[in-house]
Scaffold this motif. Structure first.
Motif, PDB file in Angstrom:
ATOM      1  N   SER A 220      28.666  23.576  59.740  1.00 28.26           N
ATOM      2  CA  SER A 220      27.679  23.695  58.666  1.00 28.26           C
ATOM      3  C   SER A 220      26.290  23.379  59.190  1.00 28.26           C
ATOM      4  CB  SER A 220      28.034  22.743  57.520  1.00 28.26           C
ATOM      5  OG  SER A 220      27.020  22.732  56.554  1.00 28.26           O
ATOM      6  N   HIS A 222      23.913  22.646  56.979  1.00 30.84           N
ATOM      7  CA  HIS A 222      23.311  21.830  55.921  1.00 30.84           C
ATOM      8  C   HIS A 222      24.281  20.720  55.532  1.00 30.84           C
ATOM      9  CE1 HIS A 222      21.156  25.670  55.491  1.00 30.84           C
ATOM     10  NE2 HIS A 222      20.171  24.965  54.957  1.00 30.84           N
ATOM     11  N   GLY A 224      25.230  18.850  52.003  1.00 27.93           N
ATOM     12  CA  GLY A 224      25.011  18.982  50.569  1.00 27.93           C
ATOM     13  C   GLY A 224      26.209  19.587  49.884  1.00 27.93           C
ATOM     14  N   TYR A 225      26.069  19.806  48.596  1.00 30.40           N
ATOM     15  CA  TYR A 225      27.142  20.386  47.797  1.00 30.40           C
ATOM     16  C   TYR A 225      27.066  21.908  47.876  1.00 30.40           C
ATOM     17  CZ  TYR A 225      27.958  15.764  45.857  1.00 30.40           C
ATOM     18  OH  TYR A 225      28.259  14.428  45.718  1.00 30.40           O
ATOM     19  N   MET A 226      28.081  22.481  48.476  1.00 34.56           N
ATOM     20  CA  MET A 226      28.136  23.940  48.604  1.00 34.56           C
ATOM     21  C   MET A 226      28.601  24.507  47.266  1.00 34.56           C
ATOM     22  SD  MET A 226      30.221  26.206  51.429  1.00 34.56           S
ATOM     23  CE  MET A 226      31.822  25.727  50.757  1.00 34.56           C
ATOM     24  N   GLN A 227      27.654  25.079  46.514  1.00 33.41           N
ATOM     25  CA  GLN A 227      27.932  25.429  45.135  1.00 33.41           C
ATOM     26  C   GLN A 227      28.255  26.901  44.913  1.00 33.41           C
ATOM     27  OE1 GLN A 227      28.454  23.104  43.208  1.00 33.41           O
ATOM     28  NE2 GLN A 227      26.783  21.717  42.815  1.00 33.41           N
ATOM     29  N   PHE A 254      31.289  18.498  48.953  1.00 33.45           N
ATOM     30  CA  PHE A 254      30.197  18.099  49.834  1.00 33.45           C
ATOM     31  C   PHE A 254      30.540  18.453  51.281  1.00 33.45           C
ATOM     32  CE2 PHE A 254      27.531  15.137  52.234  1.00 33.45           C
ATOM     33  CZ  PHE A 254      26.326  15.254  51.568  1.00 33.45           C
ATOM     34  N   ASN A 279      24.719  31.590  56.461  1.00 36.99           N
ATOM     35  CA  ASN A 279      24.063  30.480  55.769  1.00 36.99           C
ATOM     36  C   ASN A 279      23.061  30.965  54.724  1.00 36.99           C
ATOM     37  OD1 ASN A 279      25.304  28.175  56.943  1.00 36.99           O
ATOM     38  ND2 ASN A 279      24.136  28.512  58.818  1.00 36.99           N
ATOM     39  N   SER A 283      24.638  28.788  48.873  1.00 39.12           N
ATOM     40  CA  SER A 283      23.637  28.020  48.131  1.00 39.12           C
ATOM     41  C   SER A 283      24.083  26.569  48.003  1.00 39.12           C
ATOM     42  CB  SER A 283      23.435  28.605  46.727  1.00 39.12           C
ATOM     43  OG  SER A 283      23.019  29.956  46.804  1.00 39.12           O
ATOM     44  N   TYR A 284      23.142  25.659  48.225  1.00 34.05           N
ATOM     45  CA  TYR A 284      23.390  24.229  48.102  1.00 34.05           C
ATOM     46  C   TYR A 284      22.440  23.666  47.034  1.00 34.05           C
ATOM     47  CZ  TYR A 284      25.554  24.767  52.725  1.00 34.05           C
ATOM     48  OH  TYR A 284      26.337  25.169  53.776  1.00 34.05           O
ATOM     49  N   TYR A 285      22.976  23.021  46.017  1.00 31.96           N
ATOM     50  CA  TYR A 285      22.152  22.345  45.014  1.00 31.96           C
ATOM     51  C   TYR A 285      23.014  21.349  44.263  1.00 31.96           C
ATOM     52  CZ  TYR A 285      24.112  26.226  42.270  1.00 31.96           C
ATOM     53  OH  TYR A 285      24.950  27.141  41.705  1.00 31.96           O
ATOM     54  N   GLN A 286      22.399  20.570  43.353  1.00 30.58           N
ATOM     55  CA  GLN A 286      23.065  19.420  42.746  1.00 30.58           C
ATOM     56  C   GLN A 286      23.648  19.701  41.358  1.00 30.58           C
ATOM     57  OE1 GLN A 286      23.506  16.548  44.321  1.00 30.58           O
ATOM     58  NE2 GLN A 286      22.408  17.241  46.144  1.00 30.58           N
TER      59      GLN A 286
END
Length: 450
Positions: A220, A222, A224-227, A254, A279, A283-286
């Motif tokens: 990876s 990044h 973060g949370y791979m959404q 995560f 990549n 998308s990575y977000y919370q």
């Protein structure tokens, strides 16, 4: 020179930005404010052409021709609408704070994205902007007529509209804070997302390739949370490189930079180029929105039930409602295969997304409710009734009966340790008899001792 890879990266980032903007509380207020600003500019332009003077004889009651009156009206409108805006945004913040404290912080993104409330706030902001623009142009030397009378009258109309929608806003915000309304909204979003997943589910078994192929791990880039994954773009990428891609963690989990998060089978000539382009499609977000990932809907309903069972809230009725919603969602999820594989347009296997399995989902949903509600016989009976309904549905999916039986054993064991009243234990035994008499479980459940 703009390369295809650069364009794909730009398009991917634009999709992510648009998604963030659409989910923001300021999306509709911004659009509607810009619309009202445009209306104000258009009205001022028409006023310079003498529209108020032309209509003054035909519609004398609608055209304001006295400067002090126009200033007073516009000043009152601006002050009143500004007060409405402050009060409305305060109400929204109070609702979000109460939802976070009493239910679950996970439900806040869903409340923020309520489009009806956003539109009302946008109407308030737009009316204020319109009024300010008109105020600036009152008694301007650029007019053939003395005042923009029609523009002032329209400001009055917009204000009356604001008052009507303010009543609706109060009703809407008072309804939105009710846990029943929140649970129903999450349930409907999750059900809709599950049905979308069923439509895309190919329903095919996992081929031997995933056991026999030689895999190459991808790290990876990044943390973060791979959404979200753009499936169509990733499938096309795999087709171009003639490989099969498998993500090693389900969406929403995560991932850590520098550690494997996916693997490929096939001859990958340029690993760096492949990873770089891959990549751009991840998308990575919370935010945890049920319309993005149905697992979040299960999680939010479960957490709301657990919070309702806490001593500080003590609301078993909400927990029962949450269990009922979980029953229906788990029945629908039963029809979805655990293996999410996708083929390209030539029917060649290209992608596998790791999926939270049905046994794991059952445990994630029922485990916390079982632990926090094991002393309440009503909750225990409701959980056993949930499993009974799942058993009846699992006749068409016999592979699901094993996990259901395992969860039933856990519920019975906890009830045996925690429920002391003999009458309650007898009621639980009646439900256990109903499960055993269905002859659907692979093994009979033990009854509570009396």
């Amino acid at each position: 020179m703009i390369t295809p890879h650069f364009m794909k990266r730009i398009i991917s980032r634009l999709k992510l930005v648009i998604q963030f903007i659409y989910a923001s509380i300021g999306f509709y207020p911004t659009l509607i404010s810009l619309l009202f600003f445009g209306i104000a500019v258009l009205m001022i332009y028409f006023e310079t052409r003498g529209i108020s003077k032309a209509l003054e004889d035909e519609l004398p009651f609608f055209i304001i021709s006295h400067g002090e009156t126009a200033n007073m009206i516009l000043s009152s409108i601006a002050t009143g609408v500004f007060s409405l805006i402050v009060f409305s945004f305060t109400m929204v913040m109070l609702v979000l704070n109460q939802a976070s404290a009493n239910f679950s912080p996970r439900v806040i993104p869903g409340l923020i994205t309520s489009k009806s409330n956003q539109k009302v706030l946008g109407l308030f902001l737009g009316t204020l902007i319109y009024t300010l623009v008109v105020m600036v142009n009152v008694r301007s030397e650029h007019y053939d007529t003395d005042l923009p009378g029609l523009a002032v009258f329209m400001a009055m109309c917009f204000t009356i509209l604001c008052l009507a929608f303010f009543v609706y806003f109060i009703h809407s915000i008072s309804t939105a804070i009710q846990i029943g309304s929140i649970l129903e909204s999450i349930y409907k979003l999750t059900l809709h997302k599950l049905r979308q997943e069923l439509e895309q589910d190919e329903g095919k078994e996992l081929p031997a390739l995933f056991d026999n192929a030689k895999w190459q791990l991808l790290d990876s880039s990044h943390s973060g949370y791979m959404q979200k994954v753009d499936k169509n773009a990733v499938i096309e990428l795999c087709r171009e490189h003639d490989v099969v891609l498998e993500f090693l963690q389900p969406l929403g989990h995560f991932v850590i930079k520098g550690l494997p998060f996916a693997r490929v089978a096939g001859q990958l000539k340029d690993k760096d180029a492949f990873c770089d382009e891959l990549n751009t499609q991840v998308s990575y977000y919370q935010e945890e929105l049920a319309e993005i990932n149905y697992l979040y809907g299960f999680k939010q309903i479960t957490e709301s039930a657990v919070k309702a069972l806490s001593p500080g809230i003590n609301d078993p009725g909400t927990a029962i409602k949450a269990i009922d919603y979980l029953t229906d969602l788990l029945i629908v999820r039963m029809r979805l295969t655990d293996e999410k594989i996708f083929h390209d347009k030539e029917d060649v296997l290209r992608l596998r997304l790791d999926e939270v399995s049905y046994p794991e989902l059952l445990n994630q949903c029922l485990g916390p409710i079982r632990v926090y509600g094991r002393k309440d016989p009503v909750i225990v009976l409701r959980l056993l009734n949930l499993l009974k309904n799942l058993c009846l549905t699992a006749i068409a999916h016999p592979e699901r009966l094993g996990p259901i039986a395992s969860e039933a054993l856990l519920i019975v064991a906890d009830a045996d340790d925690s429920v002391q009243n003999l009458g309650d234990r007898e009621k639980i035994n009646h439900m256990i008899d109903a499960l055993n008499n269905s002859n659907l479980l692979p093994r009979s459940l033990p009854k509570l001792s009396l």
